[in-house]
Design a protein around this motif. Structure first.
Motif, mmCIF file in Angstrom:
data_model
loop_
_atom_site.group_PDB
_atom_site.id
_atom_site.type_symbol
_atom_site.label_atom_id
_atom_site.label_comp_id
_atom_site.label_asym_id
_atom_site.label_seq_id
_atom_site.Cartn_x
_atom_site.Cartn_y
_atom_site.Cartn_z
ATOM 1 N N CYS A 16 7.686 -9.063 11.511
ATOM 2 C CA CYS A 16 8.319 -9.292 10.217
ATOM 3 C C CYS A 16 8.603 -7.957 9.534
ATOM 4 N N GLN A 17 9.782 -7.860 8.953
ATOM 5 C CA GLN A 17 10.203 -6.583 8.391
ATOM 6 C C GLN A 17 9.431 -6.191 7.140
ATOM 7 N N TYR A 18 8.953 -7.160 6.378
ATOM 8 C CA TYR A 18 8.250 -6.784 5.150
ATOM 9 C C TYR A 18 6.978 -5.981 5.434
ATOM 10 N N LEU A 19 6.540 -5.974 6.697
ATOM 11 C CA LEU A 19 5.352 -5.204 7.056
ATOM 12 C C LEU A 19 5.575 -3.704 6.955
ATOM 13 N N TYR A 20 6.845 -3.268 6.927
ATOM 14 C CA TYR A 20 7.085 -1.830 6.899
ATOM 15 C C TYR A 20 8.308 -1.411 6.069
ATOM 16 N N MET A 21 9.029 -2.370 5.480
ATOM 17 C CA MET A 21 10.252 -2.050 4.749
ATOM 18 C C MET A 21 10.519 -3.146 3.716
ATOM 19 N N ARG A 22 11.542 -2.915 2.904
ATOM 20 C CA ARG A 22 11.980 -3.936 1.972
ATOM 21 C C ARG A 22 13.044 -4.793 2.652
ATOM 22 N N GLU A 23 12.890 -6.100 2.585
ATOM 23 C CA GLU A 23 13.788 -7.011 3.286
ATOM 24 C C GLU A 23 15.074 -7.298 2.516
ATOM 25 N N ALA A 24 15.294 -6.607 1.422
ATOM 26 C CA ALA A 24 16.503 -6.770 0.621
ATOM 27 C C ALA A 24 17.171 -5.408 0.478
ATOM 28 N N PRO A 25 18.467 -5.387 0.135
ATOM 29 C CA PRO A 25 19.147 -4.099 -0.032
ATOM 30 C C PRO A 25 18.374 -3.189 -0.975
ATOM 31 N N PRO A 26 18.297 -1.894 -0.691
ATOM 32 C CA PRO A 26 18.982 -1.176 0.392
ATOM 33 C C PRO A 26 18.171 -1.105 1.697
ATOM 34 N N TYR A 27 17.281 -2.036 1.918
ATOM 35 C CA TYR A 27 16.526 -2.129 3.181
ATOM 36 C C TYR A 27 15.767 -0.832 3.473
ATOM 37 N N ASP A 28 15.114 -0.319 2.449
ATOM 38 C CA ASP A 28 14.465 0.978 2.596
ATOM 39 C C ASP A 28 13.064 0.858 3.190
ATOM 40 N N TRP A 29 12.640 1.941 3.791
ATOM 41 C CA TRP A 29 11.325 2.093 4.413
ATOM 42 C C TRP A 29 10.250 2.032 3.337
ATOM 43 N N ASP A 30 9.143 1.336 3.616
ATOM 44 C CA ASP A 30 8.005 1.242 2.712
ATOM 45 C C ASP A 30 6.847 2.012 3.356
ATOM 46 N N GLU A 31 6.640 3.220 2.914
ATOM 47 C CA GLU A 31 5.664 4.097 3.558
ATOM 48 C C GLU A 31 4.252 3.521 3.505
ATOM 49 N N ALA A 32 3.877 2.964 2.358
ATOM 50 C CA ALA A 32 2.512 2.433 2.226
ATOM 51 C C ALA A 32 2.287 1.264 3.183
ATOM 52 N N ALA A 33 3.236 0.356 3.235
ATOM 53 C CA ALA A 33 3.104 -0.790 4.139
ATOM 54 C C ALA A 33 3.144 -0.335 5.596
ATOM 55 N N ALA A 34 4.066 0.556 5.915
ATOM 56 C CA ALA A 34 4.215 1.027 7.291
ATOM 57 C C ALA A 34 2.938 1.701 7.789
ATOM 58 N N SER A 35 2.289 2.439 6.909
ATOM 59 C CA SER A 35 1.084 3.161 7.319
ATOM 60 C C SER A 35 -0.048 2.207 7.700
ATOM 61 N N ARG A 36 0.023 0.967 7.223
ATOM 62 C CA ARG A 36 -0.999 -0.017 7.576
ATOM 63 C C ARG A 36 -0.694 -0.705 8.909
ATOM 64 N N VAL A 37 0.594 -0.933 9.194
ATOM 65 C CA VAL A 37 0.912 -1.719 10.388
ATOM 66 C C VAL A 37 1.173 -0.860 11.622
ATOM 67 N N ILE A 38 1.615 0.373 11.448
ATOM 68 C CA ILE A 38 1.913 1.209 12.630
ATOM 69 C C ILE A 38 0.691 1.364 13.542
ATOM 70 N N PRO A 39 -0.519 1.630 13.007
ATOM 71 C CA PRO A 39 -1.669 1.727 13.910
ATOM 72 C C PRO A 39 -1.940 0.434 14.683
ATOM 73 N N VAL A 40 -1.600 -0.707 14.094
ATOM 74 C CA VAL A 40 -1.804 -1.986 14.775
ATOM 75 C C VAL A 40 -0.824 -2.123 15.937
ATOM 76 N N VAL A 41 0.437 -1.814 15.687
ATOM 77 C CA VAL A 41 1.436 -1.882 16.753
ATOM 78 C C VAL A 41 1.091 -0.890 17.857
ATOM 79 N N ARG A 42 0.646 0.293 17.462
ATOM 80 C CA ARG A 42 0.254 1.282 18.466
ATOM 81 C C ARG A 42 -0.897 0.761 19.321
#
Length: 265
Positions: free
Chosen positions: A224-250
């Motif tokens: 799901c995109q909300y785990l690392y970005m905003r799902e509405a325009p401008p669809y920007d990266w969410d650093e705080a959210a991404a920092s939580r899920v990237i280690p899980v995906v890794r």
């Protein structure tokens, strides 16, 4: 070149077929204005999977948008999920179900063939050749097909998706030990929901190239995109959210890689 291939040293290829956001300018006039925002792209996944290079992975990344051609659909355009809403090899609808093209401008058979030749075939040739190279070098290969999607899209599926959707074509594209390892890694993080072979079981790439009997395994992750970005325009990266899920995906990718190494020595 309509894709970028980074060749790594590990028996791992990360493919991100829907990250492209480019629609050639010559095609713009045929699309509805909304389409040019490519809202259904798998935004920022090259950034989310940047860790894969640290693992020695090869990376295959296209530039062309899925609205031009869907690199994760079969060349004969057979539906991937019979009975459900599907997008085609050359999609004609947004994920909302609305028309992608102005009336009368959907691509003809000749145009679809031209796009397949120009974009689809080179990407799949590169994918196949890189898997062959990795298998020749290591004796086996793991293909990780990375995707992301909005959590709620009524035209495509009912309700809300789990956070992490692991697909192995109902077990046909990867050895059970690899599937189990990925699922266990996801389960280590109960703050994120996950499912194996749920609504998204793997598209054409997973199903076509995952051949465990030939020592090539394929896993798709639709997240799901909300785990690392905003799902509405401008669809920007969410650093705080991404920092939580990237280690899980890794951890999930590393678990698949470790399980493959145990299987193949």
């Amino acid at each position: 070149m309509n894709y970028v291939l980074h060749r790594g040293s590990a028996p791992l290829l990360v493919s991100i077929p829907h990250m492209g956001t480019t629609i050639p300018e010559a095609l713009h006039a045929g699309y509805v204005p909304r389409a040019l925002d490519v809202e259904d792209a798998d935004w920022h996944l090259h950034r989310l999977y940047a860790f894969a290079r640290d693992l020695g992975a090869s990376m295959l990344q296209p530039s062309v948008a899925r609205y031009v051609i869907d690199l994760n659909r079969p060349p004969d355009d057979a539906p991937m999920y019979p009975g459900a809403s599907n997008t085609e090899l050359c999609p004609t609808r947004l994920f909302s179900g609305e028309a992608l093209y102005r009336e009368g401008n959907a691509p003809s058979a000749d145009e679809r063939l031209q796009r397949r030749t120009a974009y689809w075939e080179p990407y799949h040739r590169a994918l196949q050749e890189e898997l062959q190279r990795l298998k020749a070098q290591h004796g086996w290969a793991l293909l990780w097909d990375g995707h992301s999607i909005r959590a709620e899209i009524p035209w495509l599926f009912e309700g809300r998706l789990p956070d992490l959707n692991i697909g192995t074509a109902n077990g046909a594209s990867a050895h059970p030990a690899i599937t189990d390892a990925v699922a266990r890694a996801a389960a280590h993080h109960p703050e994120f929901t996950h499912v194996v072979n749920g609504r998204f079981k793997g598209g054409y790439i997973t199903r076509q190239y995952g051949k465990p009997a030939e020592s090539v395994h394929a896993v798709q992750l639709e997240m799901c995109q909300y785990l690392y970005m905003r799902e509405a325009p401008p669809y920007d990266w969410d650093e705080a959210a991404a920092s939580r899920v990237i280690p899980v995906v890794r951890e999930m990718v590393e678990a698949a890689l470790d399980a493959g190494r145990k299987l193949h020595g």
